[in-house]
Write a protein that holds these residues in place. Structure first.
Motif, PDB file in Angstrom:
ATOM      1  N   ILE A  66       0.836  -1.203   0.000  1.00 26.95           N
ATOM      2  CA  ILE A  66       0.000   0.000   0.000  1.00 26.95           C
ATOM      3  C   ILE A  66       0.871   1.253   0.000  1.00 26.95           C
ATOM      4  CG2 ILE A  66      -1.620   1.337   1.411  1.00 26.95           C
ATOM      5  CD1 ILE A  66      -2.873  -1.364   2.241  1.00 26.95           C
ATOM      6  N   ILE A  67       1.931   1.229   0.808  1.00 24.53           N
ATOM      7  CA  ILE A  67       2.850   2.376   0.849  1.00 24.53           C
ATOM      8  C   ILE A  67       3.519   2.568  -0.497  1.00 24.53           C
ATOM      9  CG2 ILE A  67       5.017   3.204   1.864  1.00 24.53           C
ATOM     10  CD1 ILE A  67       4.081   1.956   4.517  1.00 24.53           C
ATOM     11  N   GLU A  68       3.957   1.476  -1.106  1.00 24.89           N
ATOM     12  CA  GLU A  68       4.614   1.551  -2.413  1.00 24.89           C
ATOM     13  C   GLU A  68       3.646   2.087  -3.467  1.00 24.89           C
ATOM     14  OE1 GLU A  68       7.712   1.487  -4.958  1.00 24.89           O
ATOM     15  OE2 GLU A  68       7.813   1.037  -2.831  1.00 24.89           O
ATOM     16  N   THR A  69       2.407   1.615  -3.415  1.00 26.27           N
ATOM     17  CA  THR A  69       1.404   2.098  -4.363  1.00 26.27           C
ATOM     18  C   THR A  69       1.149   3.587  -4.149  1.00 26.27           C
ATOM     19  OG1 THR A  69       0.362  -0.080  -4.353  1.00 26.27           O
ATOM     20  CG2 THR A  69      -0.956   1.733  -5.176  1.00 26.27           C
ATOM     21  N   ALA A  70       1.073   3.996  -2.878  1.00 26.28           N
ATOM     22  CA  ALA A  70       0.866   5.416  -2.577  1.00 26.28           C
ATOM     23  C   ALA A  70       2.040   6.257  -3.079  1.00 26.28           C
ATOM     24  CB  ALA A  70       0.662   5.616  -1.089  1.00 26.28           C
ATOM     25  N   LYS A  71       3.255   5.762  -2.879  1.00 32.40           N
ATOM     26  CA  LYS A  71       4.439   6.478  -3.376  1.00 32.40           C
ATOM     27  C   LYS A  71       4.396   6.598  -4.895  1.00 32.40           C
ATOM     28  CE  LYS A  71       7.790   5.378   0.264  1.00 32.40           C
ATOM     29  NZ  LYS A  71       9.024   4.641   0.561  1.00 32.40           N
ATOM     30  N   ASN A  72       4.054   5.464  -5.546  1.00 35.16           N
ATOM     31  CA  ASN A  72       3.989   5.483  -7.021  1.00 35.16           C
ATOM     32  C   ASN A  72       2.914   6.452  -7.496  1.00 35.16           C
ATOM     33  OD1 ASN A  72       6.038   3.629  -7.222  1.00 35.16           O
ATOM     34  ND2 ASN A  72       4.685   1.866  -7.444  1.00 35.16           N
ATOM     35  N   THR A  73       1.766   6.461  -6.814  1.00 34.53           N
ATOM     36  CA  THR A  73       0.682   7.367  -7.189  1.00 34.53           C
ATOM     37  C   THR A  73       1.114   8.816  -6.988  1.00 34.53           C
ATOM     38  OG1 THR A  73      -0.932   5.689  -6.539  1.00 34.53           O
ATOM     39  CG2 THR A  73      -1.727   7.936  -6.733  1.00 34.53           C
ATOM     40  N   ALA A  74       1.765   9.091  -5.864  1.00 34.35           N
ATOM     41  CA  ALA A  74       2.243  10.451  -5.613  1.00 34.35           C
ATOM     42  C   ALA A  74       3.277  10.858  -6.656  1.00 34.35           C
ATOM     43  CB  ALA A  74       2.835  10.543  -4.204  1.00 34.35           C
ATOM     44  N   GLU A  75       4.159   9.943  -7.003  1.00 30.94           N
ATOM     45  CA  GLU A  75       5.181  10.233  -8.022  1.00 30.94           C
ATOM     46  C   GLU A  75       4.524  10.485  -9.377  1.00 30.94           C
ATOM     47  OE1 GLU A  75       8.841  10.979  -9.602  1.00 30.94           O
ATOM     48  OE2 GLU A  75       8.397  10.652  -7.497  1.00 30.94           O
ATOM     49  N   GLN A  76       3.520   9.692  -9.688  1.00 31.00           N
ATOM     50  CA  GLN A  76       2.809   9.853 -10.962  1.00 31.00           C
ATOM     51  C   GLN A  76       2.082  11.193 -11.004  1.00 31.00           C
ATOM     52  OE1 GLN A  76       3.077   7.693 -13.514  1.00 31.00           O
ATOM     53  NE2 GLN A  76       1.945   9.152 -14.747  1.00 31.00           N
ATOM     54  N   GLU A  77       1.450  11.561  -9.877  1.00 31.57           N
ATOM     55  CA  GLU A  77       0.756  12.854  -9.817  1.00 31.57           C
ATOM     56  C   GLU A  77       1.749  14.006  -9.934  1.00 31.57           C
ATOM     57  OE1 GLU A  77      -1.686  13.014  -6.322  1.00 31.57           O
ATOM     58  OE2 GLU A  77      -3.035  11.450  -7.074  1.00 31.57           O
ATOM     59  N   ARG A  78       2.921  13.837  -9.317  1.00 29.24           N
ATOM     60  CA  ARG A  78       3.956  14.871  -9.438  1.00 29.24           C
ATOM     61  C   ARG A  78       4.426  14.994 -10.881  1.00 29.24           C
ATOM     62  NH1 ARG A  78       9.289  15.778  -9.366  1.00 29.24           N
ATOM     63  NH2 ARG A  78       9.919  13.614  -9.285  1.00 29.24           N
ATOM     64  N   GLU A  79       4.619  13.844 -11.518  1.00 31.05           N
ATOM     65  CA  GLU A  79       5.036  13.841 -12.930  1.00 31.05           C
ATOM     66  C   GLU A  79       3.979  14.511 -13.800  1.00 31.05           C
ATOM     67  OE1 GLU A  79       7.810  12.879 -14.629  1.00 31.05           O
ATOM     68  OE2 GLU A  79       8.775  12.609 -12.673  1.00 31.05           O
ATOM     69  N   ASN A  80       2.698  14.185 -13.518  1.00 32.50           N
ATOM     70  CA  ASN A  80       1.613  14.794 -14.287  1.00 32.50           C
ATOM     71  C   ASN A  80       1.576  16.305 -14.080  1.00 32.50           C
ATOM     72  OD1 ASN A  80       0.845  12.328 -15.290  1.00 32.50           O
ATOM     73  ND2 ASN A  80      -0.803  12.008 -13.830  1.00 32.50           N
ATOM     74  N   ALA A  81       1.786  16.729 -12.814  1.00 38.58           N
ATOM     75  CA  ALA A  81       1.815  18.160 -12.525  1.00 38.58           C
ATOM     76  C   ALA A  81       2.967  18.826 -13.249  1.00 38.58           C
ATOM     77  CB  ALA A  81       1.914  18.385 -11.022  1.00 38.58           C
ATOM     78  N   MET A  82       4.123  18.167 -13.275  1.00 42.26           N
ATOM     79  CA  MET A  82       5.298  18.711 -13.979  1.00 42.26           C
ATOM     80  C   MET A  82       5.031  18.802 -15.484  1.00 42.26           C
ATOM     81  SD  MET A  82       7.624  19.582 -11.867  1.00 42.26           S
ATOM     82  CE  MET A  82       9.168  19.630 -12.699  1.00 42.26           C
ATOM     83  N   GLN A  83       4.410  17.766 -16.025  1.00 44.17           N
ATOM     84  CA  GLN A  83       4.082  17.783 -17.457  1.00 44.17           C
ATOM     85  C   GLN A  83       3.111  18.920 -17.765  1.00 44.17           C
ATOM     86  OE1 GLN A  83       5.329  16.055 -19.968  1.00 44.17           O
ATOM     87  NE2 GLN A  83       6.682  14.861 -18.647  1.00 44.17           N
ATOM     88  N   GLY A  84       2.098  19.069 -16.872  1.00 46.71           N
ATOM     89  CA  GLY A  84       1.135  20.167 -17.051  1.00 46.71           C
ATOM     90  C   GLY A  84       1.823  21.516 -16.975  1.00 46.71           C
TER      91      GLY A  84
END
Length: 166
Positions: free
Chosen positions: A102-120
């Motif tokens: 669950i922690i790993e999934t949360a980290k991956n989700t947070a990283e993905q959201e950060r990447e999406n924010a950076m792309q935006g």
């Protein structure tokens, strides 16, 4: 003095006959009954000893079975405790693994959201840069105009950056 007469002889003979008759019919059967009674008592004592020995043997067997049952119950309890320990350790390990996933999934989700924010943000910056380049080409290029476009670009980029953070 003593007079030996026929009366004395008959009395002695009567006593001897009486003794023999009593020995044959009274003393003999009484002694026989006493011997039988003695033998019966001895056989009952032997039987009592045998029964007592069997009872002692059974008592020993029961005591051994009881101690064996106690040992077995202690072993069963120890086995149950060990099984419970193993089960609890397995449950804890499983819970830890799930928590880690669950922690790993949360980290991956947070990283993905950060990447999406950076792309935006990059897309927004690229759009602003394109708009600034377009205005430059349309308005012409002057030092004052370039500075004004640059300030406007930074102002818009700052506003876009501030809205992404909140």
């Amino acid at each position: 003095m003593l007079k030996l007469g026929w009366d004395l002889v008959w009395t002695i003979i009567n006593l001897i006959v009486l003794y023999l008759l009593m020995k044959k019919f009274l003393i003999g059967p009484v002694l026989g009954i006493m011997e039988k009674r003695k033998a019966l008592i001895e056989s009952q004592l032997d039987n009592a000893k045998t029964v007592q020995e069997k009872a002692e043997e059974l008592k020993g067997q029961y005591e051994q079975a009881l101690s064996s049952a106690k040992e077995e119950s202690v072993q069963i309890i120890e086995d149950a405790k060990a099984d419970a320990r193993q089960m609890s350790e397995g449950i804890v390990k499983n819970a830890n693994l799930q928590a880690a996933k669950i922690i790993e999934t949360a980290k991956n989700t947070a990283e993905q959201e950060r990447e999406n924010a950076m792309q935006g943000a990059k897309a927004e910056i690229a759009g602003l840069a394109m708009e600034a380049a377009k205005k430059l080409l349309l308005d012409g290029s002057s030092e004052n105009g370039n500075r004004m476009l640059y300030d406007e670009f930074l102002a818009k980029a700052g506003d876009a950056h501030d809205t992404d953070l909140h």
